[in-house]
Scaffold this motif. Sequence first.
Motif, short mmCIF file in Angstrom:
data_model
loop_
_atom_site.label_atom_id
_atom_site.label_comp_id
_atom_site.label_asym_id
_atom_site.label_seq_id
_atom_site.Cartn_x
_atom_site.Cartn_y
_atom_site.Cartn_z
N LEU A 40 8.05 -2.84 13.91
CA LEU A 40 7.09 -1.83 13.47
C LEU A 40 6.47 -1.13 14.67
CD1 LEU A 40 5.46 -0.40 11.29
CD2 LEU A 40 3.85 -2.34 11.32
N ARG A 44 6.82 2.87 15.36
CA ARG A 44 5.68 3.75 15.57
C ARG A 44 5.79 4.49 16.91
NH1 ARG A 44 1.17 -0.46 13.16
NH2 ARG A 44 0.79 0.65 11.19
N VAL A 54 4.57 8.21 10.31
CA VAL A 54 5.06 6.98 9.71
C VAL A 54 4.42 6.82 8.33
CG1 VAL A 54 5.16 4.47 9.92
CG2 VAL A 54 5.39 5.90 11.96
N ASP A 56 2.96 5.15 4.81
CA ASP A 56 2.00 4.06 4.64
C ASP A 56 2.67 2.71 4.82
OD1 ASP A 56 -0.74 3.17 3.59
OD2 ASP A 56 0.66 2.10 2.31
N VAL A 57 2.18 1.93 5.79
CA VAL A 57 2.83 0.67 6.15
C VAL A 57 2.73 -0.34 5.01
CG1 VAL A 57 2.77 -1.28 7.73
CG2 VAL A 57 2.54 1.04 8.62
N ASP A 58 1.62 -0.40 4.32
CA ASP A 58 1.49 -1.34 3.20
C ASP A 58 2.55 -1.07 2.14
OD1 ASP A 58 -0.66 -2.61 4.37
OD2 ASP A 58 -2.17 -1.44 3.30
N GLU A 61 5.97 -2.21 3.53
CA GLU A 61 6.07 -3.67 3.52
C GLU A 61 6.28 -4.21 2.11
OE1 GLU A 61 2.55 -4.87 5.57
OE2 GLU A 61 3.51 -4.73 7.56
#
Length: 266
Positions: A40, A44, A54, A56-58, A61
Amino acid sequence: MGRDRLDTVSIANRGLNYGDGVFETMRVHRGALPLWPQHLARLREGAGRLGIAVPDVDFIEARIADMVSAVDAGVLKLLLTRGEGGRGYAPPADAVPTWMLSLQPLPEVLAGLRVHPCETRLSMQAALAGIKHCNRLEQVLGRAEAVRAGCDEGLMQDLAGNPVCATSANLLVLRDGRWRTPAVETCGVAGVLRAWLLAQDLVEVAAVPPEGLADADALALCNAVRGILPMRALGAREWSPHQATDELQARLAMAYPMFQHAGSKP
């Protein structure tokens, strides 16, 4: 195309047209990605250099968990492109990034690699060095050379003839009891496993001249999918198994048990 969707590729996608994007290829182990934080961070970094947002990381995941939770072992690829745009190189100001996930099986295991010294050279571009951007044509040509030579991998040099990396792995060179790896400030990829080895002081960055490989005590390759792979031959030069390679593999396996077996075929 929304930032919180898993999309198929449009003919107008800039990743398809120009290689305008980045990607990460990650080892799946018992329903998880043990090296995800490192991947990650590099994602980024690469997206930031290209000016791509990038998603939304949530959300990412959660989609990754959906895909790998029942997978004991495999390879997950995350591809992020700038999105769709009209004809021409100029990045559209309103482009919405596209991202995709794909899952493949682990490569088969090999005890030692036969590596072909590639004629194709790596161009030197500091703005792109280190990141996993989507323009991999140099690596495509290098791997095609290796396949024609009947080898498992291809070793690539920069324009000055200095060894840099393999087509899909970083290079490790053992001399005088110390592992070294070439710098990647002007070309090559800053591998996440290479970064771990450097952080553990198991490897140091040092220049490797063209003549510095033939008389090395041992050579190895490393990447985040296959771990540390001993090199059995580079062209006509061959090496016997070396205890230092076994020890380096053992140190890695202590931290990441998914690498407890010998290397895998690229």
